[in-house]
Motif scaffolding. Structure first.
Motif, PDB file in Angstrom:
ATOM      1  N   MET A   1       0.786  -1.174   0.016  1.00 20.68           N
ATOM      2  CA  MET A   1       0.166   0.032   0.017  1.00 20.68           C
ATOM      3  C   MET A   1       0.989   1.307  -0.023  1.00 20.68           C
ATOM      4  O   MET A   1       1.821   1.470   0.849  1.00 20.68           O
ATOM      5  CB  MET A   1      -0.748  -0.125   1.164  1.00 20.68           C
ATOM      6  CG  MET A   1      -1.918   1.189   1.330  1.00 20.68           C
ATOM      7  SD  MET A   1      -3.049   1.070   2.901  1.00 20.68           S
ATOM      8  CE  MET A   1      -3.975  -0.245   2.493  1.00 20.68           C
ATOM      9  N   THR A   2       0.549   2.029  -0.978  1.00 15.19           N
ATOM     10  CA  THR A   2       1.356   3.349  -1.074  1.00 15.19           C
ATOM     11  C   THR A   2       1.065   4.224   0.269  1.00 15.19           C
ATOM     12  O   THR A   2      -0.094   4.212   0.866  1.00 15.19           O
ATOM     13  CB  THR A   2       1.060   3.893  -2.209  1.00 15.19           C
ATOM     14  OG1 THR A   2      -0.213   4.491  -2.343  1.00 15.19           O
ATOM     15  CG2 THR A   2       1.337   3.148  -3.467  1.00 15.19           C
ATOM     16  N   LYS A   3       2.030   5.350   0.322  1.00 17.59           N
ATOM     17  CA  LYS A   3       1.656   6.411   1.338  1.00 17.59           C
ATOM     18  C   LYS A   3       0.612   7.119   1.250  1.00 17.59           C
ATOM     19  O   LYS A   3      -0.515   7.347   2.047  1.00 17.59           O
ATOM     20  CB  LYS A   3       2.614   7.397   1.457  1.00 17.59           C
ATOM     21  CG  LYS A   3       2.534   8.405   2.588  1.00 17.59           C
ATOM     22  CD  LYS A   3       3.867   9.147   2.625  1.00 17.59           C
ATOM     23  CE  LYS A   3       3.661  10.253   3.818  1.00 17.59           C
ATOM     24  NZ  LYS A   3       4.695  11.240   4.108  1.00 17.59           N
ATOM     25  N   GLY A   4       0.040   7.572  -0.190  1.00 18.00           N
ATOM     26  CA  GLY A   4      -1.367   8.196  -0.387  1.00 18.00           C
ATOM     27  C   GLY A   4      -2.544   6.970  -0.089  1.00 18.00           C
ATOM     28  O   GLY A   4      -3.562   7.669   0.377  1.00 18.00           O
ATOM     29  N   GLU A   5      -2.257   5.839  -0.414  1.00 16.18           N
ATOM     30  CA  GLU A   5      -3.336   4.874  -0.015  1.00 16.18           C
ATOM     31  C   GLU A   5      -3.513   4.798   1.332  1.00 16.18           C
ATOM     32  O   GLU A   5      -4.688   4.579   1.904  1.00 16.18           O
ATOM     33  CB  GLU A   5      -3.077   3.501  -0.909  1.00 16.18           C
ATOM     34  CG  GLU A   5      -3.296   3.549  -2.200  1.00 16.18           C
ATOM     35  CD  GLU A   5      -2.578   2.262  -3.040  1.00 16.18           C
ATOM     36  OE1 GLU A   5      -3.068   1.957  -4.082  1.00 16.18           O
ATOM     37  OE2 GLU A   5      -1.830   1.530  -2.205  1.00 16.18           O
ATOM     38  N   GLN A   6      -2.425   4.773   2.235  1.00 12.40           N
ATOM     39  CA  GLN A   6      -2.572   4.570   4.016  1.00 12.40           C
ATOM     40  C   GLN A   6      -3.073   5.778   4.169  1.00 12.40           C
ATOM     41  O   GLN A   6      -3.749   5.819   5.153  1.00 12.40           O
ATOM     42  CB  GLN A   6      -1.328   4.660   4.295  1.00 12.40           C
ATOM     43  CG  GLN A   6      -0.336   3.197   4.017  1.00 12.40           C
ATOM     44  CD  GLN A   6       1.059   3.119   4.485  1.00 12.40           C
ATOM     45  OE1 GLN A   6       1.618   4.107   4.695  1.00 12.40           O
ATOM     46  NE2 GLN A   6       1.773   1.997   4.612  1.00 12.40           N
ATOM     47  N   THR A   7      -2.952   7.104   3.642  1.00 13.44           N
ATOM     48  CA  THR A   7      -3.571   8.198   4.229  1.00 13.44           C
ATOM     49  C   THR A   7      -5.166   8.242   3.923  1.00 13.44           C
ATOM     50  O   THR A   7      -5.831   8.693   4.702  1.00 13.44           O
ATOM     51  CB  THR A   7      -2.805   9.454   3.539  1.00 13.44           C
ATOM     52  OG1 THR A   7      -1.503   9.478   3.789  1.00 13.44           O
ATOM     53  CG2 THR A   7      -3.802  10.819   4.135  1.00 13.44           C
ATOM     54  N   ARG A   8      -5.323   7.760   2.486  1.00 15.23           N
ATOM     55  CA  ARG A   8      -6.762   7.531   2.224  1.00 15.23           C
ATOM     56  C   ARG A   8      -7.558   6.705   3.155  1.00 15.23           C
ATOM     57  O   ARG A   8      -8.705   7.141   3.758  1.00 15.23           O
ATOM     58  CB  ARG A   8      -6.916   7.168   0.818  1.00 15.23           C
ATOM     59  CG  ARG A   8      -8.402   7.301   0.197  1.00 15.23           C
ATOM     60  CD  ARG A   8      -8.349   6.847  -1.214  1.00 15.23           C
ATOM     61  NE  ARG A   8      -9.758   7.129  -1.961  1.00 15.23           N
ATOM     62  CZ  ARG A   8     -10.723   6.423  -1.776  1.00 15.23           C
ATOM     63  NH1 ARG A   8     -10.693   5.378  -1.001  1.00 15.23           N
ATOM     64  NH2 ARG A   8     -11.849   6.777  -2.276  1.00 15.23           N
ATOM     65  N   GLN A   9      -6.906   5.375   3.442  1.00 17.42           N
ATOM     66  CA  GLN A   9      -7.541   4.426   4.378  1.00 17.42           C
ATOM     67  C   GLN A   9      -7.735   5.190   5.982  1.00 17.42           C
ATOM     68  O   GLN A   9      -8.693   4.957   6.478  1.00 17.42           O
ATOM     69  CB  GLN A   9      -6.823   3.421   4.338  1.00 17.42           C
ATOM     70  CG  GLN A   9      -7.337   2.135   5.205  1.00 17.42           C
ATOM     71  CD  GLN A   9      -8.520   1.692   4.507  1.00 17.42           C
ATOM     72  OE1 GLN A   9      -9.106   2.049   3.374  1.00 17.42           O
ATOM     73  NE2 GLN A   9      -9.561   1.108   5.347  1.00 17.42           N
TER      74      GLN A   9
END
Length: 202
Positions: A1-9
């Protein structure tokens, strides 16, 4: 999971907790920024609107509760115990609900009955999925000979979910687990008296 995906989650998770406690209408974008520590500009890099956050947040909350139902049911072998598992998941609803704030389906259905058609649809989907799961358990019980052959799986499913949701609502309203504990026992008696083909072992 990318940093952006982690932030979204992370935004979805914190928003789900917020919405399930305060409601969609009672939660502003400013509340979301406070809960997440992410400024509005950061939120808009991941979501187009509060509505989009709300839908994703509901999906997350319902998946958490659904997963806890599934895990509890998977531990049981009889249809009786699998049905009782629904109530056991919420047995300490006032202090330790499966998701903070109570039942996401119930909270969303009550708030968004007329105010937010898309969230209302999501709650309907959860209700339909839960009823389907209960019906399948009842039908399996009939097929195995554990339950009476003349049972109506639709009727049992409707009664089960109605009793569960009513118990959650009354327990949360009064701030005690009394209604949940009473109806956990009442539901057990109902299954034994009206659904089981034979008397359960002592």
């Amino acid at each position: 999971m990318t940093k952006g995906e982690q932030t979204r989650q992370f935004i979805i998770m914190k928003s789900a907790e917020l919405f399930n406690q305060r409601g969609f209408a009672g939660s502003s974008l400013s509340d979301i920024t406070l809960a997440t520590g992410i400024k509005k500009g950061g939120l808009y890099r991941h979501f187009t609107s509060k509505d989009e956050i709300a839908v994703e947040a509901y999906n997350y909350a319902s998946q958490v509760v659904g997963g806890k139902f599934a895990a509890a049911i998977e531990q049981e072998t009889t249809a009786y115990d699998k049905l009782m598992a629904y109530f056991h998941v919420y047995k300490n609803v006032t202090n330790e609900p499966p998701f903070i704030g109570g039942c996401p389906m119930q909270n969303t259905a009550v708030e968004c009955d007329d105010a937010h058609p898309l969230l209302r649809l999501k709650a309907q989907e959860s209700s339909s999925a839960t009823l389907k799961s209960i019906r399948e358990i009842v039908q399996d019980g009939i097929n195995s000979g554990e339950f009476r052959s003349d049972l109506d799986p639709d009727a049992v499913a409707s009664f089960t979910l109605s009793l569960l949701e009513g118990s959650i609502m009354l327990s949360k309203l009064e701030g005690t687990n009394n209604h949940m504990q009473l109806n956990l026992a009442n539901y057990s008696n109902y299954l034994k008296m009206f659904c089981l083909k034979d008397h359960p072992p002592a």
